[in-house]
Design a protein around this motif. Structure first.
Motif, PDB file in Angstrom:
ATOM      1  N   ILE A   1       0.710  -1.159   0.091  1.00  5.55           N
ATOM      2  CA  ILE A   1       0.114   0.075  -0.024  1.00  5.55           C
ATOM      3  C   ILE A   1       0.951   1.322  -0.160  1.00  5.55           C
ATOM      4  CG2 ILE A   1      -2.058  -1.183   1.208  1.00  5.55           C
ATOM      5  CD1 ILE A   1      -1.188   0.207   3.693  1.00  5.55           C
ATOM      6  N   TYR A   2       2.068   1.149   0.289  1.00  6.91           N
ATOM      7  CA  TYR A   2       2.977   2.381   0.469  1.00  6.91           C
ATOM      8  C   TYR A   2       3.077   3.167  -0.887  1.00  6.91           C
ATOM      9  CZ  TYR A   2       6.734   5.598   1.139  1.00  6.91           C
ATOM     10  OH  TYR A   2       7.611   6.859   1.342  1.00  6.91           O
ATOM     11  N   PRO A   3       3.125   2.359  -2.278  1.00  2.26           N
ATOM     12  CA  PRO A   3       3.354   3.136  -3.533  1.00  2.26           C
ATOM     13  C   PRO A   3       1.892   3.959  -3.829  1.00  2.26           C
ATOM     14  CG  PRO A   3       4.008   0.965  -3.771  1.00  2.26           C
ATOM     15  CD  PRO A   3       3.471   0.901  -2.268  1.00  2.26           C
ATOM     16  N   MET A   4       0.737   3.490  -3.230  1.00  2.00           N
ATOM     17  CA  MET A   4      -0.461   4.132  -3.464  1.00  2.00           C
ATOM     18  C   MET A   4      -0.622   5.415  -2.385  1.00  2.00           C
ATOM     19  SD  MET A   4      -3.090   0.969  -3.716  1.00  2.00           S
ATOM     20  CE  MET A   4      -2.310  -0.366  -2.845  1.00  2.00           C
ATOM     21  N   GLY A   5       0.520   5.560  -1.859  1.00  2.00           N
ATOM     22  CA  GLY A   5       0.355   6.958  -0.783  1.00  2.00           C
ATOM     23  C   GLY A   5      -0.380   6.411   0.688  1.00  2.00           C
ATOM     24  N   TYR A   6      -0.325   5.217   0.932  1.00  2.00           N
ATOM     25  CA  TYR A   6      -0.783   4.706   2.260  1.00  2.00           C
ATOM     26  C   TYR A   6      -0.045   4.133   3.142  1.00  2.00           C
ATOM     27  CZ  TYR A   6      -5.474   5.482   0.174  1.00  2.00           C
ATOM     28  OH  TYR A   6      -6.280   6.110  -0.250  1.00  2.00           O
ATOM     29  N   ILE A   7       0.164   3.735   4.348  1.00  2.00           N
ATOM     30  CA  ILE A   7       1.110   3.564   5.382  1.00  2.00           C
ATOM     31  C   ILE A   7       0.373   2.756   6.584  1.00  2.00           C
ATOM     32  CG2 ILE A   7       1.910   5.490   6.426  1.00  2.00           C
ATOM     33  CD1 ILE A   7       4.225   2.821   5.392  1.00  2.00           C
ATOM     34  N   PRO A   8       0.759   1.658   7.076  1.00  2.00           N
ATOM     35  CA  PRO A   8      -0.005   1.276   8.164  1.00  2.00           C
ATOM     36  C   PRO A   8       0.355   2.380   9.366  1.00  2.00           C
ATOM     37  CG  PRO A   8       1.340  -0.367   7.152  1.00  2.00           C
ATOM     38  CD  PRO A   8       1.661   0.641   6.609  1.00  2.00           C
ATOM     39  N   THR A   9      -0.929   2.630  10.080  1.00  2.00           N
ATOM     40  CA  THR A   9      -0.820   3.764  10.972  1.00  2.00           C
ATOM     41  C   THR A   9       0.533   3.600  12.317  1.00  2.00           C
ATOM     42  OG1 THR A   9      -2.382   2.549  12.579  1.00  2.00           O
ATOM     43  CG2 THR A   9      -2.829   4.491  10.994  1.00  2.00           C
ATOM     44  N   SER A  10       0.699   2.342  12.508  1.00  2.00           N
ATOM     45  CA  SER A  10       1.868   2.202  13.415  1.00  2.00           C
ATOM     46  C   SER A  10       3.110   2.208  13.074  1.00  2.00           C
ATOM     47  CB  SER A  10       1.751   0.535  13.946  1.00  2.00           C
ATOM     48  OG  SER A  10       1.883  -0.167  12.812  1.00  2.00           O
TER      49      SER A  10
END
Length: 71
Positions: A18-27
């Motif tokens: 999900i990082y390439p889509m601009g998201y990251i786990p909140t932790s």
């Protein structure tokens, strides 16, 4: 040890997807402030460390099962 490894592996793998889509786990959001290289390094490191811990946990579970049941 196996469950901790699988957790780290899951977080790292999900982050890599999900990082390439601009998201990251909140932790792990704090690592994005250090740059893309550090973020990728941490995510890939989580996958590697989680995989090693899960493998070692599965191996020790198998060895213990063989020790308890020497058929």
């Amino acid at each position: 040890m196996k469950s901790i490894g699988l957790g780290l592996l899951g977080i790292g793998a999900m982050g890599c997807v999900i990082y390439p889509m601009g998201y990251i786990p909140t932790s792990l959001y704090f690592i994005t402030e250090m740059g893309a290289g550090v973020t990728w390094g941490v995510l890939i490191g989580l996958v590697v460390v989680g995989g090693v811990l899960a493998y070692m946990g599965m191996k020790s579970d198998k060895a213990e099962a063989e020790k308890n049941n020497p058929a």
